[in-house]
Design a protein around this motif. Structure first.
Motif, PDB file in Angstrom:
ATOM      1  N   SER A  80       0.861  -1.317  -0.125  1.00 44.61           N
ATOM      2  CA  SER A  80       0.317   0.014   0.248  1.00 44.61           C
ATOM      3  C   SER A  80       0.861   1.874  -0.049  1.00 44.61           C
ATOM      4  CB  SER A  80      -0.939   0.374   1.127  1.00 44.61           C
ATOM      5  OG  SER A  80      -1.879  -1.153   0.744  1.00 44.61           O
ATOM      6  N   GLN A  81       1.937   0.835   0.757  1.00 43.50           N
ATOM      7  CA  GLN A  81       3.329   2.145   0.728  1.00 43.50           C
ATOM      8  C   GLN A  81       3.381   2.908  -0.243  1.00 43.50           C
ATOM      9  OE1 GLN A  81       6.671   1.218   1.534  1.00 43.50           O
ATOM     10  NE2 GLN A  81       8.190   2.916   2.772  1.00 43.50           N
ATOM     11  N   GLU A  82       3.658   1.916  -1.711  1.00 40.98           N
ATOM     12  CA  GLU A  82       4.798   1.995  -3.003  1.00 40.98           C
ATOM     13  C   GLU A  82       3.430   2.698  -3.677  1.00 40.98           C
ATOM     14  OE1 GLU A  82       5.214  -2.211  -4.067  1.00 40.98           O
ATOM     15  OE2 GLU A  82       7.357  -1.884  -2.909  1.00 40.98           O
ATOM     16  N   LYS A  83       2.273   2.457  -3.693  1.00 39.19           N
ATOM     17  CA  LYS A  83       0.574   2.753  -4.044  1.00 39.19           C
ATOM     18  C   LYS A  83       0.395   4.257  -3.784  1.00 39.19           C
ATOM     19  CE  LYS A  83      -0.829  -2.356  -5.248  1.00 39.19           C
ATOM     20  NZ  LYS A  83      -2.066  -2.856  -5.393  1.00 39.19           N
ATOM     21  N   LEU A  84       0.481   4.338  -2.486  1.00 33.32           N
ATOM     22  CA  LEU A  84      -0.348   5.895  -1.805  1.00 33.32           C
ATOM     23  C   LEU A  84       1.138   6.622  -2.604  1.00 33.32           C
ATOM     24  CD1 LEU A  84      -1.412   4.688   1.323  1.00 33.32           C
ATOM     25  CD2 LEU A  84      -2.485   6.036  -0.576  1.00 33.32           C
ATOM     26  N   THR A  85       2.384   6.101  -2.499  1.00 33.16           N
ATOM     27  CA  THR A  85       3.414   7.574  -2.855  1.00 33.16           C
ATOM     28  C   THR A  85       3.243   8.083  -3.666  1.00 33.16           C
ATOM     29  OG1 THR A  85       5.583   6.166  -1.040  1.00 33.16           O
ATOM     30  CG2 THR A  85       6.179   7.264  -2.810  1.00 33.16           C
ATOM     31  N   THR A  86       2.994   6.507  -4.423  1.00 32.33           N
ATOM     32  CA  THR A  86       2.311   7.123  -5.851  1.00 32.33           C
ATOM     33  C   THR A  86       1.672   8.279  -6.434  1.00 32.33           C
ATOM     34  OG1 THR A  86       4.412   5.518  -6.930  1.00 32.33           O
ATOM     35  CG2 THR A  86       2.858   6.701  -8.853  1.00 32.33           C
ATOM     36  N   LEU A  87       0.647   7.441  -5.994  1.00 34.54           N
ATOM     37  CA  LEU A  87      -0.649   8.309  -6.253  1.00 34.54           C
ATOM     38  C   LEU A  87      -0.241   9.608  -5.773  1.00 34.54           C
ATOM     39  CD1 LEU A  87      -4.006   7.327  -4.913  1.00 34.54           C
ATOM     40  CD2 LEU A  87      -3.244   9.640  -4.159  1.00 34.54           C
ATOM     41  N   LEU A  88      -0.126  10.082  -4.152  1.00 38.23           N
ATOM     42  CA  LEU A  88       0.289  11.407  -3.307  1.00 38.23           C
ATOM     43  C   LEU A  88       1.029  12.386  -4.452  1.00 38.23           C
ATOM     44  CD1 LEU A  88       0.069   9.558   0.185  1.00 38.23           C
ATOM     45  CD2 LEU A  88      -1.388  10.923  -1.025  1.00 38.23           C
ATOM     46  N   ASP A  89       2.208  11.559  -4.986  1.00 38.13           N
ATOM     47  CA  ASP A  89       3.050  12.812  -5.400  1.00 38.13           C
ATOM     48  C   ASP A  89       2.261  13.477  -6.868  1.00 38.13           C
ATOM     49  OD1 ASP A  89       5.479  11.898  -3.786  1.00 38.13           O
ATOM     50  OD2 ASP A  89       6.622  10.482  -5.395  1.00 38.13           O
ATOM     51  N   GLN A  90       1.252  12.581  -7.437  1.00 35.17           N
ATOM     52  CA  GLN A  90       0.770  12.762  -8.628  1.00 35.17           C
ATOM     53  C   GLN A  90      -0.785  13.729  -7.717  1.00 35.17           C
ATOM     54  OE1 GLN A  90      -0.942   9.623 -10.423  1.00 35.17           O
ATOM     55  NE2 GLN A  90       1.517   9.085 -11.418  1.00 35.17           N
ATOM     56  N   TYR A  91      -0.981  13.536  -7.103  1.00 34.96           N
ATOM     57  CA  TYR A  91      -2.170  14.095  -6.497  1.00 34.96           C
ATOM     58  C   TYR A  91      -2.340  15.755  -5.545  1.00 34.96           C
ATOM     59  CZ  TYR A  91      -5.709  15.220  -3.232  1.00 34.96           C
ATOM     60  OH  TYR A  91      -6.492  16.115  -1.726  1.00 34.96           O
ATOM     61  N   ASP A  92      -0.311  16.165  -5.302  1.00 38.77           N
ATOM     62  CA  ASP A  92      -0.006  17.398  -4.520  1.00 38.77           C
ATOM     63  C   ASP A  92       0.658  17.476  -5.628  1.00 38.77           C
ATOM     64  OD1 ASP A  92      -0.280  16.029  -1.945  1.00 38.77           O
ATOM     65  OD2 ASP A  92       1.273  14.572  -2.128  1.00 38.77           O
ATOM     66  N   VAL A  93       1.100  17.453  -6.632  1.00 38.55           N
ATOM     67  CA  VAL A  93       1.120  18.369  -8.098  1.00 38.55           C
ATOM     68  C   VAL A  93       0.034  19.173  -8.102  1.00 38.55           C
ATOM     69  CG1 VAL A  93       2.453  18.083  -9.950  1.00 38.55           C
ATOM     70  CG2 VAL A  93       3.368  16.677  -8.129  1.00 38.55           C
ATOM     71  N   ALA A  94      -1.112  18.035  -8.494  1.00 37.26           N
ATOM     72  CA  ALA A  94      -2.533  19.115  -9.103  1.00 37.26           C
ATOM     73  C   ALA A  94      -3.103  20.342  -7.701  1.00 37.26           C
ATOM     74  CB  ALA A  94      -3.174  17.700  -8.898  1.00 37.26           C
ATOM     75  N   VAL A  95      -2.608  19.905  -6.586  1.00 37.67           N
ATOM     76  CA  VAL A  95      -3.171  21.028  -5.457  1.00 37.67           C
ATOM     77  C   VAL A  95      -2.304  22.210  -5.705  1.00 37.67           C
ATOM     78  CG1 VAL A  95      -3.739  20.839  -3.395  1.00 37.67           C
ATOM     79  CG2 VAL A  95      -4.580  18.747  -3.816  1.00 37.67           C
ATOM     80  N   ALA A  96      -1.355  21.582  -5.584  1.00 37.32           N
ATOM     81  CA  ALA A  96       0.167  22.603  -5.161  1.00 37.32           C
ATOM     82  C   ALA A  96      -0.601  24.095  -6.525  1.00 37.32           C
ATOM     83  CB  ALA A  96       1.019  22.616  -4.795  1.00 37.32           C
ATOM     84  N   SER A  97      -1.009  23.197  -7.806  1.00 36.04           N
ATOM     85  CA  SER A  97      -0.674  23.286  -9.219  1.00 36.04           C
ATOM     86  C   SER A  97      -2.213  24.896  -9.172  1.00 36.04           C
ATOM     87  CB  SER A  97      -0.574  23.028 -10.524  1.00 36.04           C
ATOM     88  OG  SER A  97      -1.680  22.115 -10.098  1.00 36.04           O
ATOM     89  N   GLY A  98      -2.609  24.309  -8.621  1.00 36.11           N
ATOM     90  CA  GLY A  98      -4.036  25.547  -8.397  1.00 36.11           C
ATOM     91  C   GLY A  98      -4.949  24.504  -9.745  1.00 36.11           C
ATOM     92  N   LYS A  99      -4.272  24.237 -10.746  1.00 39.49           N
ATOM     93  CA  LYS A  99      -4.985  23.300 -11.950  1.00 39.49           C
ATOM     94  C   LYS A  99      -5.274  21.762 -11.621  1.00 39.49           C
ATOM     95  CE  LYS A  99      -3.751  22.382 -16.701  1.00 39.49           C
ATOM     96  NZ  LYS A  99      -2.569  22.378 -17.370  1.00 39.49           N
ATOM     97  N   PRO A 100      -6.491  22.014 -11.824  1.00 38.08           N
ATOM     98  CA  PRO A 100      -6.961  20.807 -11.813  1.00 38.08           C
ATOM     99  C   PRO A 100      -6.928  20.060 -12.513  1.00 38.08           C
ATOM    100  CG  PRO A 100      -8.850  22.585 -12.304  1.00 38.08           C
ATOM    101  CD  PRO A 100      -7.498  23.267 -12.517  1.00 38.08           C
ATOM    102  N   ALA A 101      -6.685  18.682 -11.682  1.00 41.90           N
ATOM    103  CA  ALA A 101      -6.400  17.404 -12.977  1.00 41.90           C
ATOM    104  C   ALA A 101      -7.119  16.643 -13.719  1.00 41.90           C
ATOM    105  CB  ALA A 101      -5.879  15.783 -11.751  1.00 41.90           C
ATOM    106  N   ASP A 102      -7.369  15.686 -14.365  1.00 36.23           N
ATOM    107  CA  ASP A 102      -7.928  15.487 -15.597  1.00 36.23           C
ATOM    108  C   ASP A 102      -8.701  14.346 -15.008  1.00 36.23           C
ATOM    109  OD1 ASP A 102      -7.225  12.568 -16.398  1.00 36.23           O
ATOM    110  OD2 ASP A 102      -4.951  13.788 -16.996  1.00 36.23           O
ATOM    111  N   ALA A 103     -10.010  14.634 -15.298  1.00 37.85           N
ATOM    112  CA  ALA A 103     -10.959  13.066 -15.023  1.00 37.85           C
ATOM    113  C   ALA A 103     -10.490  12.180 -15.310  1.00 37.85           C
ATOM    114  CB  ALA A 103     -12.553  13.355 -15.927  1.00 37.85           C
TER     115      ALA A 103
END
Length: 224
Positions: A80-103
């Motif tokens: 789970s740690q490996e999957k969450l790390t990959t997911l959160l790196d993408q999620y954090d970029v989207a949140v920090a950028s202010g640009k919504p991630a695609d659907a």
């Protein structure tokens, strides 16, 4: 005609000796019996009875069952740690950028976390320490699911409210990461206690979260 004189001296001496031998023999016999009885009692006291042996067997079985559960939980948490790390790196970029991630990306995140929720749904009864770690991970992945659902709702909601809702989703993500780190610290400790050594399943995302991190001990090290 009756005898007027007493018993001859040799007769009296023989009778007296006989009287002395009887108590002496009884005393010796008593000592022997007491010694044998004491030895038997000591043997019975020192030898575990059936109930004690049964309790010891149950304790040994419980200890082995807990070790098995700790190993299984560690394997699930590491995956789970490996999957969450990959997911959160993408999620954090989207949140920090202010640009919504695609659907499509959001749907992938939600599907991944839903799978993790299912992976941590199993809840066998173990020791209190193991149950705490298991419950901590289960709660954390549930919180991640809420954070992602909040983000999905935020980016599809009214534009004027989007920044505030995304910020709330980001805070929910940090709270989930903190909950995960607490569970990871507990898992690390029960692995050490079980003799497996340190096992680190802390989230190591690029952004970080201010949550607990690994203690610096090498993986598998059984020291403090």
């Amino acid at each position: 005609m009756s005898r007027k004189t007493g018993k001859p001296s040799y007769v009296r001496q023989a009778e007296q000796a006989q009287k002395r031998r009887v108590p002496l023999a009884a005393t010796i016999a008593g000592i022997v019996v007491a010694a044998l009885a004491a030895g038997l009692v000591g043997f019975l006291i020192g030898r575990p009875d059936a109930t004690t042996r049964a309790i010891d067997d149950l304790k040994a079985q419980e200890a082995q069952r807990d070790r098995d559960q700790i190993k299984s939980l560690t394997d699930v948490a590491r995956s789970s740690q490996e999957k969450l790390t990959t997911l959160l790196d993408q999620y954090d970029v989207a949140v920090a950028s202010g640009k919504p991630a695609d659907a499509t990306a959001i749907a992938d995140w939600q599907r991944t976390v839903k799978e993790l929720v299912a992976a941590h749904a199993d809840s066998p009864s173990g020791t209190t320490a193991t149950n705490v770690a298991r419950g901590g991970f289960r709660s954390a992945v549930g919180d991640f699911q809420v954070a992602l659902d909040l983000y999905a709702a935020a980016v599809t909601g009214p534009a004027d409210r989007q920044p505030t809702l995304v910020e709330i989703a980001g805070r929910a993500r940090t709270a989930a990461a903190t909950a995960w780190s607490v569970a990871a610290a507990q898992l690390d400790q029960i692995n050490v206690d079980a003799g497996f050594g340190h096992q680190h399943v802390y989230l190591q995302t690029k952004q970080g979260s201010g949550a607990f991190t690994a203690d610096g001990e090498e993986e598998g090290h059984t020291g403090g």
